[in-house]
Design a protein around this motif. Structure first.
Motif, PDB file in Angstrom:
ATOM      1  N   MET A  79       0.825  -1.214   0.000  1.00  0.00           N
ATOM      2  CA  MET A  79       0.000   0.000   0.000  1.00  0.00           C
ATOM      3  C   MET A  79       0.855   1.258   0.000  1.00  0.00           C
ATOM      4  O   MET A  79       0.567   2.225  -0.718  1.00  0.00           O
ATOM      5  N   ALA A  80       1.901   1.265   0.817  1.00  0.00           N
ATOM      6  CA  ALA A  80       2.794   2.424   0.856  1.00  0.00           C
ATOM      7  C   ALA A  80       3.475   2.632  -0.486  1.00  0.00           C
ATOM      8  O   ALA A  80       3.620   3.777  -0.957  1.00  0.00           O
ATOM      9  N   ALA A  81       3.891   1.546  -1.135  1.00  0.00           N
ATOM     10  CA  ALA A  81       4.539   1.660  -2.444  1.00  0.00           C
ATOM     11  C   ALA A  81       3.564   2.187  -3.493  1.00  0.00           C
ATOM     12  O   ALA A  81       3.921   3.040  -4.323  1.00  0.00           O
ATOM     13  N   ILE A  82       2.315   1.691  -3.462  1.00  0.00           N
ATOM     14  CA  ILE A  82       1.303   2.178  -4.406  1.00  0.00           C
ATOM     15  C   ILE A  82       1.028   3.663  -4.183  1.00  0.00           C
ATOM     16  O   ILE A  82       0.841   4.427  -5.144  1.00  0.00           O
ATOM     17  N   SER A  83       1.009   4.094  -2.924  1.00  0.00           N
ATOM     18  CA  SER A  83       0.784   5.514  -2.628  1.00  0.00           C
ATOM     19  C   SER A  83       1.865   6.377  -3.269  1.00  0.00           C
ATOM     20  O   SER A  83       1.566   7.434  -3.853  1.00  0.00           O
ATOM     21  N   ILE A  84       3.112   5.930  -3.181  1.00  0.00           N
ATOM     22  CA  ILE A  84       4.211   6.685  -3.780  1.00  0.00           C
ATOM     23  C   ILE A  84       4.084   6.700  -5.301  1.00  0.00           C
ATOM     24  O   ILE A  84       4.283   7.742  -5.948  1.00  0.00           O
ATOM     25  N   LEU A  85       3.742   5.560  -5.898  1.00  0.00           N
ATOM     26  CA  LEU A  85       3.611   5.490  -7.354  1.00  0.00           C
ATOM     27  C   LEU A  85       2.466   6.374  -7.846  1.00  0.00           C
ATOM     28  O   LEU A  85       2.589   7.054  -8.873  1.00  0.00           O
ATOM     29  N   VAL A  86       1.344   6.358  -7.121  1.00  0.00           N
ATOM     30  CA  VAL A  86       0.218   7.226  -7.490  1.00  0.00           C
ATOM     31  C   VAL A  86       0.625   8.694  -7.402  1.00  0.00           C
ATOM     32  O   VAL A  86       0.277   9.511  -8.270  1.00  0.00           O
ATOM     33  N   PHE A  87       1.387   9.041  -6.367  1.00  0.00           N
ATOM     34  CA  PHE A  87       1.844  10.423  -6.205  1.00  0.00           C
ATOM     35  C   PHE A  87       2.786  10.822  -7.339  1.00  0.00           C
ATOM     36  O   PHE A  87       2.693  11.946  -7.874  1.00  0.00           O
ATOM     37  N   ILE A  88       3.693   9.936  -7.726  1.00  0.00           N
ATOM     38  CA  ILE A  88       4.608  10.240  -8.823  1.00  0.00           C
ATOM     39  C   ILE A  88       3.840  10.450 -10.123  1.00  0.00           C
ATOM     40  O   ILE A  88       4.110  11.383 -10.897  1.00  0.00           O
ATOM     41  N   GLU A  89       2.849   9.570 -10.377  1.00  0.00           N
ATOM     42  CA  GLU A  89       2.042   9.719 -11.580  1.00  0.00           C
ATOM     43  C   GLU A  89       1.268  11.033 -11.558  1.00  0.00           C
ATOM     44  O   GLU A  89       1.123  11.701 -12.586  1.00  0.00           O
ATOM     45  N   GLU A  90       0.797  11.419 -10.359  1.00  0.00           N
ATOM     46  CA  GLU A  90       0.068  12.683 -10.234  1.00  0.00           C
ATOM     47  C   GLU A  90       0.987  13.869 -10.470  1.00  0.00           C
ATOM     48  O   GLU A  90       0.587  14.879 -11.057  1.00  0.00           O
ATOM     49  N   CYS A  91       2.237  13.776 -10.011  1.00  0.00           N
ATOM     50  CA  CYS A  91       3.210  14.850 -10.252  1.00  0.00           C
ATOM     51  C   CYS A  91       3.449  15.053 -11.743  1.00  0.00           C
ATOM     52  O   CYS A  91       3.551  16.199 -12.225  1.00  0.00           O
ATOM     53  N   VAL A  92       3.541  13.950 -12.493  1.00  0.00           N
ATOM     54  CA  VAL A  92       3.723  14.039 -13.944  1.00  0.00           C
ATOM     55  C   VAL A  92       2.531  14.748 -14.580  1.00  0.00           C
ATOM     56  O   VAL A  92       2.697  15.622 -15.446  1.00  0.00           O
ATOM     57  N   TYR A  93       1.332  14.396 -14.137  1.00  0.00           N
ATOM     58  CA  TYR A  93       0.127  15.037 -14.679  1.00  0.00           C
ATOM     59  C   TYR A  93       0.114  16.525 -14.353  1.00  0.00           C
ATOM     60  O   TYR A  93      -0.218  17.357 -15.210  1.00  0.00           O
ATOM     61  N   ILE A  94       0.463  16.872 -13.123  1.00  0.00           N
ATOM     62  CA  ILE A  94       0.440  18.272 -12.701  1.00  0.00           C
ATOM     63  C   ILE A  94       1.436  19.097 -13.513  1.00  0.00           C
ATOM     64  O   ILE A  94       1.142  20.218 -13.948  1.00  0.00           O
ATOM     65  N   TYR A  95       2.631  18.560 -13.748  1.00  0.00           N
ATOM     66  CA  TYR A  95       3.635  19.291 -14.512  1.00  0.00           C
ATOM     67  C   TYR A  95       3.210  19.498 -15.963  1.00  0.00           C
ATOM     68  O   TYR A  95       3.615  20.461 -16.604  1.00  0.00           O
ATOM     69  N   ARG A  96       2.371  18.618 -16.484  1.00  0.00           N
ATOM     70  CA  ARG A  96       1.925  18.739 -17.868  1.00  0.00           C
ATOM     71  C   ARG A  96       0.690  19.612 -18.022  1.00  0.00           C
ATOM     72  O   ARG A  96       0.543  20.321 -19.026  1.00  0.00           O
ATOM     73  N   LYS A  97      -0.212  19.580 -17.051  1.00  0.00           N
ATOM     74  CA  LYS A  97      -1.534  20.177 -17.226  1.00  0.00           C
ATOM     75  C   LYS A  97      -1.785  21.435 -16.397  1.00  0.00           C
ATOM     76  O   LYS A  97      -2.722  22.172 -16.685  1.00  0.00           O
ATOM     77  N   VAL A  98      -1.000  21.659 -15.347  1.00  0.00           N
ATOM     78  CA  VAL A  98      -1.309  22.733 -14.394  1.00  0.00           C
ATOM     79  C   VAL A  98      -0.436  23.958 -14.683  1.00  0.00           C
ATOM     80  O   VAL A  98       0.737  23.815 -15.021  1.00  0.00           O
ATOM     81  N   PRO A  99      -1.004  25.174 -14.554  1.00  0.00           N
ATOM     82  CA  PRO A  99      -0.195  26.393 -14.731  1.00  0.00           C
ATOM     83  C   PRO A  99       0.998  26.427 -13.789  1.00  0.00           C
ATOM     84  O   PRO A  99       0.966  25.859 -12.695  1.00  0.00           O
ATOM     85  N   ALA A 100       2.048  27.117 -14.228  1.00  0.00           N
ATOM     86  CA  ALA A 100       3.331  27.081 -13.511  1.00  0.00           C
ATOM     87  C   ALA A 100       3.219  27.572 -12.078  1.00  0.00           C
ATOM     88  O   ALA A 100       3.853  27.014 -11.173  1.00  0.00           O
ATOM     89  N   HIS A 101       2.416  28.610 -11.832  1.00  0.00           N
ATOM     90  CA  HIS A 101       2.352  29.192 -10.498  1.00  0.00           C
ATOM     91  C   HIS A 101       1.593  28.315  -9.495  1.00  0.00           C
ATOM     92  O   HIS A 101       1.605  28.596  -8.296  1.00  0.00           O
ATOM     93  N   LYS A 102       0.935  27.254  -9.989  1.00  0.00           N
ATOM     94  CA  LYS A 102       0.192  26.368  -9.087  1.00  0.00           C
ATOM     95  C   LYS A 102       0.854  25.004  -8.915  1.00  0.00           C
ATOM     96  O   LYS A 102       0.456  24.235  -8.040  1.00  0.00           O
ATOM     97  N   LYS A 103       1.859  24.706  -9.723  1.00  0.00           N
ATOM     98  CA  LYS A 103       2.423  23.354  -9.739  1.00  0.00           C
ATOM     99  C   LYS A 103       2.960  22.931  -8.377  1.00  0.00           C
ATOM    100  O   LYS A 103       2.579  21.903  -7.828  1.00  0.00           O
ATOM    101  N   SER A 104       3.868  23.730  -7.837  1.00  0.00           N
ATOM    102  CA  SER A 104       4.519  23.331  -6.581  1.00  0.00           C
ATOM    103  C   SER A 104       3.518  23.278  -5.434  1.00  0.00           C
ATOM    104  O   SER A 104       3.611  22.401  -4.560  1.00  0.00           O
ATOM    105  N   LEU A 105       2.545  24.186  -5.428  1.00  0.00           N
ATOM    106  CA  LEU A 105       1.540  24.197  -4.357  1.00  0.00           C
ATOM    107  C   LEU A 105       0.728  22.912  -4.345  1.00  0.00           C
ATOM    108  O   LEU A 105       0.548  22.272  -3.303  1.00  0.00           O
ATOM    109  N   ILE A 106       0.234  22.520  -5.514  1.00  0.00           N
ATOM    110  CA  ILE A 106      -0.618  21.335  -5.595  1.00  0.00           C
ATOM    111  C   ILE A 106       0.190  20.073  -5.318  1.00  0.00           C
ATOM    112  O   ILE A 106      -0.306  19.126  -4.690  1.00  0.00           O
TER     113      ILE A 106
END
Length: 326
Positions: free
Chosen positions: A41-68
């Protein structure tokens, strides 16, 4: 009766926490299955977070990336630190303090994220310039409805940010101090004497936490209607849930363990068995929160429509208009 006495006198109940290899040697079939599932479960949580980071860097405006990313990382970070603490009990003090420091920063980041959702500081002041802010809210002043409403100015906004930022900064400072004192054998969470360092540091950090949560609650109540389309209510609920589970739940379990309510179970003493129960619960809970968080934050981050700039009647219950000077 003799069995109870012998158990309480067992040397394994009063010694230092076991090393990782000793835990592995004591694992039975049930423990192997439990530890494997929680680690997965802990490993899946990290993988989901990494996948979410990739999505955020591609889809989210620059000024909101680090916050989210910071806000999204609360549950995965706590889950991974709890997994390390579960396998390496002697590192629990470091894993708990790392999780607490990270969440202290998340408190400040969540406040800034709400401001950025309406367009930043300037847009926030423009939207709210004709209203006053209700400060009689939790966790500080929910029982004080007689408190005056405060005009929303740059100074007010600065004080709100400062109230949350102080926790992010001072929590790290007190964590470093606690680790230094722990190495010098002057810091022990089980030491409740008046001369113990933990009895002074703990309540002071608790006060800082309450002060930091207050500005976040004020801004949330103010923007709850405006950011309704941004699902700010469930996001705030998850943020509060992470706080309760990682701080209050862990504190209750650890208190029960130190009082002897949770019995020892070799190779764990009562105190460290409580730590293990807390870590295992957090892994499961943060895994679920990670999945729910992904659904809430995975969306298109478009600017707010123009029509949302005018507060509706429901929002008047949170803000009070400033009378015009005629």
């Amino acid at each position: 009766m003799n069995n109870v006495t012998n158990r309480s006198a067992d040397l394994s109940c009063s010694r230092e926490p076991p090393v990782a290899i000793e835990i592995i040697r004591h694992l039975n079939v049930f423990d192997i299955i439990l530890y494997s599932i929680l680690t997965f479960m802990a490993a899946i949580s990290i993988l989901v977070f990494i996948e979410e980071c990739v999505y955020i860097y591609r889809k989210v405006p620059a000024h909101k990336k680090s916050l989210i990313i910071w806000v999204n990382g609360a549950a995965p970070v706590i889950s991974s630190m709890s997994c390390l603490g579960m396998w390496i009990p002697r590192a629990v003090i470091f894993t708990d303090m790392t999780s607490a420091c990270y969440f202290a920063v998340v408190v400040f980041k969540f406040l800034i994220m709400m401001l950025e959702e309406v367009g930043g500081d300037e847009a926030f002041l423009m939207r709210a310039g004709k209203h006053k802010l209700r400060i009689s809210t939790g966790p500080c002043c929910c029982c004080c409805p007689c408190l005056p409403h405060v005009a929303i100015t740059r100074r007010t906004l600065f004080l709100l940010k400062l109230g949350s930022f102080q926790f992010a900064l001072l929590k790290i400072v007190f964590t470093i101090l606690s680790i230094v004192l722990w190495y010098n054998k002057n810091f022990d969470v089980a030491d409740t004497s008046i001369t113990g360092a933990s009895i002074w540091i703990g309540p002071f950090v608790g006060i800082l936490t309450i002060i930091a949560l207050w500005p976040v609650a004020i801004v949330f109540i103010h923007l709850r209607t405006t950011l309704q389309t941004r699902k700010i209510v469930p996001k705030y609920a998850l943020y509060q849930l992470v706080l309760i589970l990682s701080q209050l739940q862990s504190a209750i379990i650890n208190t029960l363990a130190m009082s002897g309510t949770i019995s020892c179970s070799p190779p764990f003493s009562s105190q460290y068995r409580g730590y293990m129960l807390s870590q295992q619960l957090l892994i499961l809970e943060m895994f679920i929160i990670t999945l729910v968080t992904r659904m809430l934050y995975r969306r298109q981050y478009d600017p707010l429509p123009i029509e949302e700039e005018v507060p509706d009647d429901n929002e008047n219950t949170k803000m009070v208009a400033i009378p015009s000077s005629a």
